[in-house]
Design a protein around this motif. Sequence first.
Motif: not given
Length: 392
Positions: A164-185
């Motif tokens: 709520g104070i910092a203007p920026y964040g680093t977000v981990l998201a799944r960008t490959d809908p067919g991937s699972t676990r550590h792949r496609g992030l």
Amino acid sequence: MDFGLSGPEQAFADEVRAFLQAHPPATYPEDGTDAGYGSGAHSHAFTRALGERGWLSMGWPREHGGQARPMSYLLVLLEALAAAGAPFGPVSGCLQVSDSIIRHGSETLQREILPLVARGEASFWQGYSEPGAGSDLLALTTRARLDGDHWVLDGRKIWSSHAGIAPYGTVLARTDPGSTRHRGLTMLMVDNRLPGMDVRPIRSLTGRVYHYEIFMDGVRVPRDWVLGKPGEGFSQLLKGLDTDRFWGRFYKAPFLRRILGLLAEYVNTALPGDAVARRRLAHAATEIAALRALFHRAAWLIERGLPATGEVSAAKIMADELGQRVLSMGMELLGPYGVLRAGSRWARLRGEIEHQYQTSWGHTLAGGTSEIQRTTIAVRALGLPAEPRARA
């Protein structure tokens, strides 16, 4: 091994101490609470003061506007700030994220974000954990899809410090809908001011707010606001976690030395004949010295690009658990005065022990639980076989 400072490092330490004497940390306004890690409260003004002196970027390569100073100068700075009780809460996150941007960020991030960090005008929150993905982080459900020149981000993150104070964040998201676990992030940089961002506070045991929950609904993130390559966010996560655990705990030893000094003053005045209390303080002092040596060993490895996962995890475990022991001892020594908060006319040591005691109990969870850290040491550092995954 010589743990002393070189001539130039000592001169820099003297420069930092002179700055702190001329600009007492207590005179700076606080924008966010002290979470007890040793970095004090979050103060925009104090962070900008560090930036004005070039200290936030002094370890960067010259081509990125830095001074190319060795890592040891950062260690000197952080130890001096922690020993003085300065409000430099966002600095460790700035160090970690700026290093990632320099190494793995796009030209856009390097051009737009790094100058803000150098001036002390940008800080960062981490968007890793989710309500259903804490220790099992790879079970995350936050997703991002490409739509032209933007990623469209949908999901929910929790326990994000200073969001709520910092203007920026680093977000981990799944960008490959067919991937699972550590792949496609993919690791995305996000601006809190974008439409669709909803940041909600979480009040802690202390009654103050340090953590936040973030809801992202159709947030459009520029395509090149990525750390590393799309789909390779897991490697960024591993690199980030190791450095996060180091920079997020390195200053715990000087912080605990400061707390121990307060307790020693109290024992000398209120319990001068208590030999048991004096021995307990002396024992804690030796543990704090060992903790500092452990972190400096990890720093030596990190600066040389050598594997340091085991050393960092061991240092984090010791920092968090030793902090809990020292502050529990403080509560015992203060007796009935220990539960009184700052502001009470009867509070001892300005109520600091009570506040730091309550914050300490979340530290063995934050940044990876102590149990997970011990598994990390066993598997990644010692090469022992991993425990079989439990069936759902």
